[in-house]
Design an enzyme around this catalytic site. Sequence first.
Site, PDB file in Angstrom:
ATOM      1  N   LYS A   1      82.721   6.274 -12.679  1.00  0.00           N
ATOM      2  CA  LYS A   1      81.923   7.413 -13.591  1.00  0.00           C
ATOM      3  C   LYS A   1      82.392   8.504 -13.524  1.00  0.00           C
ATOM      4  O   LYS A   1      82.906   8.990 -12.337  1.00  0.00           O
ATOM      5  CB  LYS A   1      80.570   7.323 -12.660  1.00  0.00           C
ATOM      6  CG  LYS A   1      79.407   7.958 -13.371  1.00  0.00           C
ATOM      7  CD  LYS A   1      78.198   7.730 -12.823  1.00  0.00           C
ATOM      8  CE  LYS A   1      76.824   8.615 -13.411  1.00  0.00           C
ATOM      9  NZ  LYS A   1      75.780   8.259 -12.799  1.00  0.00           N
TER      10      LYS A   1
ATOM     11  N   SER B   1      70.049   5.135 -11.697  1.00  0.00           N
ATOM     12  CA  SER B   1      71.376   4.911 -12.573  1.00  0.00           C
ATOM     13  C   SER B   1      72.148   4.136 -12.476  1.00  0.00           C
ATOM     14  O   SER B   1      73.264   4.024 -13.166  1.00  0.00           O
ATOM     15  CB  SER B   1      71.822   6.642 -12.609  1.00  0.00           C
ATOM     16  OG  SER B   1      71.219   7.642 -13.310  1.00  0.00           O
TER      17      SER B   1
ATOM     18  N   SER C   1      71.974   7.003 -15.884  1.00  0.00           N
ATOM     19  CA  SER C   1      73.203   7.768 -16.234  1.00  0.00           C
ATOM     20  C   SER C   1      74.471   7.083 -16.348  1.00  0.00           C
ATOM     21  O   SER C   1      75.308   7.709 -16.966  1.00  0.00           O
ATOM     22  CB  SER C   1      73.270   9.026 -15.760  1.00  0.00           C
ATOM     23  OG  SER C   1      73.297   9.051 -14.355  1.00  0.00           O
TER      24      SER C   1
HETATM   25  N1  GLN Z   1      66.714   8.685 -15.217  1.00  0.00           N
HETATM   26  C1  GLN Z   1      66.742   9.536 -14.046  1.00  0.00           C
HETATM   27  C2  GLN Z   1      67.003  10.782 -14.103  1.00  0.00           C
HETATM   28  O1  GLN Z   1      67.301  11.285 -15.330  1.00  0.00           O
HETATM   29  C3  GLN Z   1      67.683   8.996 -12.971  1.00  0.00           C
HETATM   30  C4  GLN Z   1      69.180   9.518 -13.131  1.00  0.00           C
HETATM   31  C5  GLN Z   1      69.959   8.926 -12.017  1.00  0.00           C
HETATM   32  O2  GLN Z   1      69.678   8.263 -11.254  1.00  0.00           O
HETATM   33  N2  GLN Z   1      71.066   9.885 -11.936  1.00  0.00           N
HETATM   34  O3  GLN Z   1      66.816  11.821 -13.339  1.00  0.00           O
END
Ligand code: GLN
Length: 501
Positions: A82, A189, A165
Amino acid sequence: MTSTQPPLHALGVAALAAALREKRVSATETAQHFLARARSHQSLGAFVAIDEAATLAQAHAADARIAAGTAGPLEGVPLAHKDIFVTRDFPTTAGSRMLVGYRSPFDATVVTRLAEAGAVTLGKLNCDEFAMGSANENSAVAPVGFGAPAPVRNPWDTARIPGGSSGGSAVAVAARLVPAATGTDTGGSIRQPASFCGITGIKPTYGRASRYGMVAFASSLDQAGPMAHSAEDCALLLSTMCGPDPDRDSTSLDMPSEDFSRTLNDPLDGLRIGIPKEFFGGGLAPDVRGAVDAALGEYEKLGARLVPISLPRTELSIPVYYIIAPAEASSNLSRFDGVKFGHRARDFTDLEDMYKKTRAEGFGDEVKRRIMTGAYVLSHGYYDAYYLQAQKIRRMIADDFQRAFQDCDLIAGPVAPTVAWKLGEHGSDPLADYLADIFTLPASLAGLPGMSIPAGFGAGGMPVGLQLIGNYFAEARLLNAAHRFQQATDFHLQQPQGAQP
Ligand code: GLN
């Protein structure tokens, strides 16, 4: 390899590592195969950086170690990271204009550990800007082969989002562009994109994997983990990724890694699986519920017992997370000021103007929204009403889990209320994305390990994940429960249309 054998991209990490170790294929051939596949599938938008020369240099080094008999457990296995993990051999953007052109002088600890085990880096994977998002629609970076930012597409239906994400990671694995990838999970994420793309992903207990070199979003929540096809492969990778890093991440726990593969086959007889009633309310789409219920039935056949439990503050996890995470983000992102890192505005009048223009140009809308929310909830006069209150409820959410774990060994439920939605479907309504995080946020706030395993299919033939949550340090138990399920089912072996040659 001869043509009667399966193509390399059909192999998981464990099988590929064995083929490499036994010299049935070289690391260089393997890297070339996956690089070609990444190129031929670049319309999916999963990769944001590929550098054939860098990858092949790593592969040659792996081949030399195999020849010398000094191969590590993952020697020659291609992985992609990532783009939130900093890497020396590849640029790092964190999905942001702010970091376009940035090259780190060091590798993240997780990247170093995987490289020390012999893994070869195939490239960097798209993600939401600074990992803020649930659909990978917040990336400001052009994928490989595109001249401008473009959405990452779900290989099960390219008109749909992959989740976020870690959307690029999930797509690269699901489409078999790479046998496994790293992801990070702050509020879901790893688990949510794994669920949406029909793959397996695990977020360990907060502090088990080093955060050194992970571009920070919300430091008290961010955690790295593997995304792969099977629990078996995740176990292999997680064993390498975890472990203390006292000199570089003071929040990494003084807890040695384990061989998470050792107990994969343990029987599940008598395992008590807690079913939180709050995860099965009206907001859960019937197709997702159907697949999750069927998966739970499979666990009963495997000898587990389903125990009704309650996590009464599940709904509160949304406001609590969307106060705490932005608060930490507003502080973490203050380093991007045009002086120390990345982008700097071209024209400015004085220092303050330079800060303003740099940040206005460098950050995307969602990141700005979070910085503003975070600065607000931390400001004098609102701190007690929002931030402090959220911290108190966060503790109560963690306590609710401990109460629940008195009656069960693991907790199971859906990962998300629906299957992956259509690209653009949530439009400019960030709340629609936030609400969809409801089932992943509680474990994040409590710092508990959680995973997603393919559990069936819902509307539009889209994958549905089953979420398993364990108590602190119960990663081995989670992976064992996931592996036994995968021995009895074949959801994790199904291939999306978008992954065909
Ligand atoms: N969807 C969540 C956010 O937008 C989690 C994102 C994540 O785990 N990096 O913060």
